[in-house]
Motif scaffolding. Structure first.
Motif, PDB file in Angstrom:
ATOM      1  N   TRP A  56       0.820  -1.323  -0.076  1.00 32.85           N
ATOM      2  CA  TRP A  56      -0.021   0.018  -0.120  1.00 32.85           C
ATOM      3  C   TRP A  56       0.840   1.427   0.071  1.00 32.85           C
ATOM      4  CZ3 TRP A  56      -1.110  -4.204   2.837  1.00 32.85           C
ATOM      5  CH2 TRP A  56      -2.326  -4.899   2.542  1.00 32.85           C
ATOM      6  N   ARG A  87       0.296  -2.872   6.287  1.00 34.38           N
ATOM      7  CA  ARG A  87      -1.073  -3.151   6.261  1.00 34.38           C
ATOM      8  C   ARG A  87      -1.689  -2.515   7.595  1.00 34.38           C
ATOM      9  NH1 ARG A  87      -3.870  -7.368   4.222  1.00 34.38           N
ATOM     10  NH2 ARG A  87      -5.934  -7.919   5.230  1.00 34.38           N
ATOM     11  N   ARG A  91      -4.780   0.356   7.095  1.00 42.52           N
ATOM     12  CA  ARG A  91      -6.002   0.212   7.812  1.00 42.52           C
ATOM     13  C   ARG A  91      -6.561   1.404   8.771  1.00 42.52           C
ATOM     14  NH1 ARG A  91      -8.536  -4.332   7.542  1.00 42.52           N
ATOM     15  NH2 ARG A  91      -9.590  -4.193   9.366  1.00 42.52           N
ATOM     16  N   ASP A 108      -9.465  -0.126   0.285  1.00 42.69           N
ATOM     17  CA  ASP A 108     -10.564  -0.611   1.518  1.00 42.69           C
ATOM     18  C   ASP A 108     -11.160  -1.983   1.203  1.00 42.69           C
ATOM     19  OD1 ASP A 108     -11.677   0.862  -0.742  1.00 42.69           O
ATOM     20  OD2 ASP A 108     -13.557   1.351   0.422  1.00 42.69           O
ATOM     21  N   LEU A 111      -8.281  -4.582   1.829  1.00 44.00           N
ATOM     22  CA  LEU A 111      -8.013  -4.572   3.410  1.00 44.00           C
ATOM     23  C   LEU A 111      -9.190  -5.096   4.048  1.00 44.00           C
ATOM     24  CD1 LEU A 111      -6.145  -1.267   3.628  1.00 44.00           C
ATOM     25  CD2 LEU A 111      -5.213  -3.684   3.953  1.00 44.00           C
TER      26      LEU A 111
END
Length: 136
Positions: A56, A87, A91, A108, A111
């Motif tokens: 990400w 991660r 989030r 989104d 995740l």
């Protein structure tokens, strides 16, 4: 093929000159080939030791440095100024800090965050609480 009796000069001095000239060219060719082998070996070592791409990214505003959006690592819509994210950071930024998710790559979804449906994906405002990640 070549007929050595007619292709080469009969003068010994000219033959020595030709031999030196060809030896110099062979040395240049060997040196260039060695440089190319070394460059290829270095590139191969670089590819073998390259760290994995992050999963990400956080896109930052070029003007202010404020967070704009969270992207999946292979998203082609990231801007020029990005920071890799783990991660947990991705989030947290999407949920607690209110950073919008990219509408193209939808981090989104990757995740497994389902509670962002009511928020706008890209709002252009500075999310609150992002100072911790920016200070790193």
């Amino acid at each position: 093929m070549f007929d050595t009796s007619r292709d080469l000069p009969d003068d010994l001095e000219q033959l020595r000159t030709l031999r030196i000239w060809h030896a110099m060219w062979l040395e240049r060719i060997d040196r260039k080939a060695a440089e190319l082998r070394q460059r290829q070996a270095e590139e191969e070592r670089g590819r073998a030791h390259r760290p994995p791409a992050p999963d990400w990214f956080l896109e930052l505003s070029r003007a202010t440095g404020h967070p704009l959006a969270v992207h999946v690592g292979d998203c082609g819509m990231t801007g020029r100024q990005t920071r890799p994210l783990g991660r947990d950071d991705a989030r947290r930024l999407l949920t607690a800090d209110g950073v919008p998710a990219c509408p193209i790559c939808r981090p989104d979804t990757s995740l497994h965050i389902v509670d962002l449906a009511g928020r706008p994906l890209l709002c252009g405002t500075r999310p609150q609480g992002c100072a911790v990640l920016l200070a790193r």
